[in-house]
Design an enzyme around this catalytic site. Structure first.
Site, PDB file in Angstrom:
ATOM      1  N   CYS A  85       0.810  -1.218   0.000  1.00 47.51           N
ATOM      2  CA  CYS A  85       0.000   0.000   0.000  1.00 47.51           C
ATOM      3  C   CYS A  85       0.844   1.268   0.000  1.00 47.51           C
ATOM      4  CB  CYS A  85      -0.928   0.007   1.207  1.00 47.51           C
ATOM      5  SG  CYS A  85      -2.079  -1.374   1.228  1.00 47.51           S
ATOM      6  N   HIS A 338      -8.861   3.789  -1.427  1.00 50.84           N
ATOM      7  CA  HIS A 338      -7.438   3.454  -1.423  1.00 50.84           C
ATOM      8  C   HIS A 338      -7.000   2.776  -2.717  1.00 50.84           C
ATOM      9  CE1 HIS A 338      -3.518   2.349  -0.243  1.00 50.84           C
ATOM     10  NE2 HIS A 338      -3.784   1.221   0.390  1.00 50.84           N
TER      11      HIS A 338
END
Length: 397
Positions: A85, A338
């Site tokens: 991420c 995200h």
């Protein structure tokens, strides 16, 4: 652990960021053209002025061709990177190091991800073969373990902790409602958050970040050249990236109330930047609020609150827009979703706006401080990578 860093050796002179959301009418190529085009225009340069490019994407393309084809880059080096991420932050870090090394005069970092078309709600792709010890849990399930662990260690009863997590989500949606680039641009009442359907453990729908498409980009030059391109550049004060040993789930000493990787990367970044009191010295912070208990724990790992006191600071509004240290003033992952490769650079984009006084008036921070922090986390509790950057409006004297 401490690295030498590249404090005030490089600066950001242009940034771009798309809106985040369900871009059914755009592909990866469209998104990178939009964010890169905005970044180049804000720096007053063309793509041919950039010496080298770094592209961060988890699963929305292979190799540098993912960027060079849509931008029609004329035989320049384009490197595709990935680090869970924190992929967008990894692209930024590499571009900064390349300029600081003297190898290039100007570099660009671009992050992009299209998750809506992929069917994935988080990290894309399949798990590689392992030794069989990996936990067979979803991301919400893994991060849900933080909440009861924190409550048990610090004596917070379940109902009170629910209010803390609810307030974190409420704050981030409040901020996101004032951001035209956010995926979710409405305030969410506390009752709706508090009573939302459960996803895993104590986490409800509003405790989890959304699924989105998006892209963001930055143009980086040597610090001494910055004002040739931009009247108010951001100088890079610190870049710290660490990967942990990933022993948490197997270590009986690991208690799920901290991310050791975050602690180490924050310590390193603060040393690079000369920060001794982050809560007092930072104007703002963008942190990786993939789930509400993640943000709670990060407030302590990053030194914004004392151990066991983060929950009280949340309830006191310390991290609100008007608080002592605004956290996620753009709405965070909670409001943006995200898209893996883009999130780290999106966080930097908020620093770009806020520190230069260009955020929308209704969420512009006016505390007079000149440093901003971004934090990206990739992986799971006890087994993750962590990135911390610090940027500021003035070079060191």
């Amino acid at each position: 652990m401490a690295s030498r860093g590249v404090r005030d050796q490089v600066a950001i002179v242009g940034m771009g960021c798309t809106s985040f959301g369900e871009h059914w009418d755009k592909g990866v190529a469209d998104l990178v053209v939009d964010s890169a085009g905005e970044a180049l225009a804000s720096a007053g340069v063309g793509k041919d002025d950039v010496d080298a490019y770094w592209l961060g994407t988890m699963g929305s393309g292979w190799s540098g061709l993912t960027l060079s084809a849509p931008l029609k880059i004329d035989h320049k080096p384009v490197t595709r990177v990935e680090n869970f991420c924190a992929t967008g932050s990894e692209a930024f870090r590499n571009a900064c190091y390349a300029v600081a090394s003297g190898a290039y005069d100007m570099a660009m970092a671009v992050g992009v991800e299209k998750l809506k078309d992929s069917g994935f709600s988080g990290l894309t792709g399949t798990e590689p073969p392992s030794d069989g010890t990996a936990a067979a849990l979803t991301a919400p399930a893994r991060f849900s373990l933080l909440a009861p662990a924190y409550a048990g260690k610090y004596g917070v009863d379940e109902a009170e902790l629910k209010e803390v997590l609810t307030r974190i989500a409420w704050k981030n949606h409040y901020n996101g409602a004032r951001n035209p680039r956010a995926q979710f641009r409405k305030e969410v009442p506390m009752d709706a958050i508090r009573n939302s359907p459960l996803v895993a453990g104590q986490l409800g729908i509003h405790d989890c970040s959304g699924v989105a498409d998006g892209s963001a980009a930055a143009v980086i030059v040597r610090a001494e050249d910055a004002r040739r391109y931009c009247e108010d550049p951001l100088y890079v004060k610190a870049l710290s990236f660490v990967a942990g040993p990933a022993t948490g789930p197997l270590d009986p000493e690991y208690d799920y109330t901290t991310f050791p990787e975050v602690v180490r990367s924050a310590e390193d970044a603060y040393k690079q930047a000369g920060i001794t009191e982050p809560r007092e010295q930072l104007a703002m912070a963008e942190v990786h609020d993939c789930f509400t208990p993640t943000e709670l724990v990060l407030m302590e790992d990053l030194g914004f609150a004392d151990r066991g006191a983060g929950w009280k600071e949340v309830l006191a509004g310390s991290f609100d827009l008007g608080g002592v240290l605004p956290v996620n003033p753009d709405g965070g992952l909670k409001s943006f979703g995200h898209p893996i490769g883009a999130s780290g650079l999106r966080m930097l984009f908020e620093c770009w706006l806020q520190l230069r006084g260009q955020a929308p008036p209704e969420r512009q921070i006016g505390n007079g401080k000149r440093l901003g922090l971004t934090h990206n986390l990739g992986g799971a509790p006890g087994e993750c990578v962590s990135f911390v950057s610090v940027v500021g409006t003035e070079p060191s004297s």
